[in-house]
Design an enzyme around this catalytic site. Structure first.
Site, PDB file in Angstrom:
ATOM      1  N   HIS A 136      -0.279 -11.027  -5.098  1.00  0.00           N
ATOM      2  CA  HIS A 136       1.092 -10.577  -4.880  1.00  0.00           C
ATOM      3  C   HIS A 136       2.127 -11.533  -5.473  1.00  0.00           C
ATOM      4  CE1 HIS A 136      -0.537  -7.497  -2.337  1.00  0.00           C
ATOM      5  NE2 HIS A 136      -1.012  -8.362  -1.475  1.00  0.00           N
ATOM      6  N   HIS A 177       0.829  -1.214   0.000  1.00  0.00           N
ATOM      7  CA  HIS A 177       0.000   0.000   0.000  1.00  0.00           C
ATOM      8  C   HIS A 177       0.861   1.261   0.000  1.00  0.00           C
ATOM      9  CE1 HIS A 177      -3.397  -2.548   2.000  1.00  0.00           C
ATOM     10  NE2 HIS A 177      -3.137  -2.906   0.756  1.00  0.00           N
ATOM     11  N   ASP A 222      -3.089  -2.949  -5.276  1.00  0.00           N
ATOM     12  CA  ASP A 222      -2.041  -3.899  -4.881  1.00  0.00           C
ATOM     13  C   ASP A 222      -1.064  -4.137  -6.035  1.00  0.00           C
ATOM     14  OD1 ASP A 222      -2.831  -4.296  -2.273  1.00  0.00           O
ATOM     15  OD2 ASP A 222      -3.877  -6.192  -2.673  1.00  0.00           O
ATOM     16  N   HIS A 224      -9.134  -2.288  -5.370  1.00  0.00           N
ATOM     17  CA  HIS A 224      -8.057  -2.594  -4.431  1.00  0.00           C
ATOM     18  C   HIS A 224      -7.067  -3.580  -5.037  1.00  0.00           C
ATOM     19  CE1 HIS A 224      -5.922  -2.715  -0.670  1.00  0.00           C
ATOM     20  NE2 HIS A 224      -5.787  -4.021  -0.881  1.00  0.00           N
TER      21      HIS A 224
END
Length: 311
Positions: free
Chosen positions: A267, A83, A244, A240
């Site tokens: 991720h 973030h 990311d 969101h």
């Protein structure tokens, strides 16, 4: 008029306090101005017996299960960096030391917005050398099961993302976002992290997500949203995931000129994509970053760092 874009750092030291999402422990993070060509480096101020500097670079990612975790050669780590990295990317911050007194960045409200506000409080400094960007020359893609992440040539930087969850609170959503310094704050920075109630309960049983709450995450219980205030955006879930991805991709060490496509990516897959990109030297090249300014003649580079308004 199109001109070379200057590198940027924060105008002065600025600090923010919060708690770690997984540790539940109090933590302070400070952004400290850094010189030109320094890059972004984390410094664990609580570590004094070994190397405490951790470069914000994709080849230092050692775990990406629930968040992005960076580790240096001495085994010192910092987790949940995505973030803050998204905020630094969105605001075009190239050089900064991120001091932190614990192993995990604060989760704050679950988005990048508090980090953006933190930077806007002090503004930025333009630095003499121009920014260097990574221009995508051909499509690079990685896949895992039915998920994929890809980078392909494009103008500026854009993100296309698709999510698909069985919960009726989320379901299938598609988002397409053009990421600019001027528009990042309103477009992506406020989108909060999200999870499912049963997952949170399982993680807590394993000693994780100890700092999680409805104050710093959107929580879904079956087909229902638990947060009484509802969503900040109709497409907050996919926004969101795009946020990311923006943070993960800034671990390339420079801004990317191209377009990211993600389908159910996370991720780990985002990091694999950067490894695949840099493994193919024909897929990218370094170029000078440029920006468009309104009117006026191009000014000569200043002899020293000069202040610019907060973005």
């Amino acid at each position: 008029m199109i001109v070379l874009e200057a590198q940027k750092t924060v105008a002065r030291r600025v600090a923010l306090d919060g708690i770690g999402l997984h540790t539940g422990s109090a933590v302070r993070v400070c952004l400290v101005p850094a010189s030109s060509d320094h890059g972004i480096i984390f410094r664990r101020v609580d570590v004094t017996d070994r190397d405490s500097l951790i470069p914000a670079h994709f080849d230092h990612v050692r775990d990406a299960t629930l968040c992005t975790t960076l580790v240096n050669g001495a085994g010192v780590s910092v987790r949940t960096v995505e973030h803050l990295m998204a905020a630094l990317s969105g605001l075009h911050i190239d050089n900064v030391v991120v001091e932190i007194d614990g192993p995990e960045l604060p989760i704050l409200d679950g988005s990048s917005a508090p980090f953006v506000e933190m930077i806007e409080r002090v503004g930025t400094l333009d630095q003499r050398p121009p920014r260097r960007a990574i221009k995508i020359l051909k499509r690079v893609e990685v896949r895992f099961e039915d998920k994929f992440a890809a980078l392909e040539p494009g103008e500026g930087f854009g993100i296309d993302f698709e999510i698909d969850f069985p919960s009726k609170a989320i379901e299938r959503r598609v988002g397409s976002y053009e990421v600019t310094r001027e528009g990042f704050g309103a477009l992506l920075s406020g989108a909060r992290t999200f999870g499912f109630r049963h997952e949170v309960e399982y993680l807590r049983s394993k000693g994780l997500a100890l700092g999680g709450s409805l104050d710093n995450a959107v929580v879904v219980d079956g087909d229902a949203l638990m947060n009484p205030e509802g969503l900040r955006f109709d497409d907050e879930f996919v926004r969101h995931k795009a946020l990311d991805a923006l943070g993960d991709l800034y671990l390339a060490g420079a801004p990317i000129i191209g377009r990211f496509h993600g389908y159910k990516s996370g991720h780990a897959l985002n990091n694999r994509l950067l490894h695949a990109l840099f493994a193919d030297r024909t897929a990218w090249t370094y170029v000078a970053a440029v920006e468009e300014i309104e009117g006026g003649a191009a000014a000569a580079w200043p002899d020293s760092v000069v202040a610019s308004p907060a973005v």
